[in-house]
Design a protein around this motif. Structure first.
Motif, mmCIF file in Angstrom:
data_model
loop_
_atom_site.group_PDB
_atom_site.id
_atom_site.type_symbol
_atom_site.label_atom_id
_atom_site.label_comp_id
_atom_site.label_asym_id
_atom_site.label_seq_id
_atom_site.Cartn_x
_atom_site.Cartn_y
_atom_site.Cartn_z
ATOM 1 N N VAL A 38 0.897 -1.201 -0.259
ATOM 2 C CA VAL A 38 -0.060 -0.152 -0.016
ATOM 3 C C VAL A 38 0.891 1.048 0.135
ATOM 4 O O VAL A 38 1.902 1.404 0.852
ATOM 5 C CB VAL A 38 -0.916 0.016 1.228
ATOM 6 C CG1 VAL A 38 -1.658 1.323 1.217
ATOM 7 C CG2 VAL A 38 -1.863 -1.220 1.435
ATOM 8 N N LEU A 53 -2.045 -1.346 -3.695
ATOM 9 C CA LEU A 53 -3.226 -0.243 -3.655
ATOM 10 C C LEU A 53 -2.323 0.945 -3.452
ATOM 11 O O LEU A 53 -1.515 1.334 -2.601
ATOM 12 C CB LEU A 53 -3.832 -0.442 -2.466
ATOM 13 C CG LEU A 53 -5.063 0.627 -2.067
ATOM 14 C CD1 LEU A 53 -5.883 0.749 -3.419
ATOM 15 C CD2 LEU A 53 -5.816 0.387 -0.936
ATOM 16 N N LEU A 55 -5.922 0.116 -7.789
ATOM 17 C CA LEU A 55 -5.276 -1.037 -7.558
ATOM 18 C C LEU A 55 -4.708 -1.692 -8.833
ATOM 19 O O LEU A 55 -5.105 -1.443 -9.840
ATOM 20 C CB LEU A 55 -6.630 -2.050 -7.228
ATOM 21 C CG LEU A 55 -6.101 -3.738 -6.940
ATOM 22 C CD1 LEU A 55 -5.890 -3.486 -5.399
ATOM 23 C CD2 LEU A 55 -7.542 -4.434 -6.746
#
Length: 147
Positions: free
Chosen positions: A27, A98, A128
């Motif tokens: 992320v 992400l 994504l």
């Protein structure tokens, strides 16, 4: 920290099997140049670190240095929250990333919530991405997250 609540319809052609095959590998959280951050804890931490008097906090926190300090404090908290929420849901074998670009973040302080009210939420562009190829799997502009 935040629960995601979409306010836009996003084209998602992924099947349940596609999603089940994904594994959250990373992320990343960054901030748009015009990002608006209203987070009392971050502003207070900046003021304390720089020994800024109370009467100068609002002005000094709105400088590039003040904004960067607050963003650098906030990014790991958003990242950890997203990893905690998304990691258990994406446990397949296909690594995905992400990528979040925060446009607005509001976390009203306790005093503000009591006296005049105040919200908690974030608006960000979220993508994504396939971790191997870098291809965007799903793009979600202006994702709204509310708490």
């Amino acid at each position: 920290m935040l629960a995601l609540a979409g306010c836009k319809t996003v084209e998602n052609s992924l099947s349940q099997n596609d999603v089940a095959a994904m594994k959250l590998a990373a992320v990343s959280v960054s901030f748009a140049p015009e990002a608006q951050i209203q987070w009392e804890d971050g502003i207070r931490a900046y003021a304390t670190a720089k020994a800024i008097p109370d009467d100068e906090i609002a002005t000094r926190a709105n400088t590039p240095e003040g904004k960067a300090y607050t963003q650098n404090m906030l990014a790991p908290k958003i990242k950890a929250s997203l990893e905690q929420k998304g990691g258990p849901q994406l446990r397949g074998s296909r690594p995905v990333r992400l990528e979040v670009v925060v446009k607005s973040f509001v976390l009203a302080g306790a005093v503000q919530r009591v006296l005049i009210g105040g919200g908690r939420g974030m608006v960000a562009d979220a993508n994504l991405v396939d971790a191997r190829t870098g291809a965007v799997i799903v793009a979600y502009p202006d994702l709204t997250a509310l708490m």
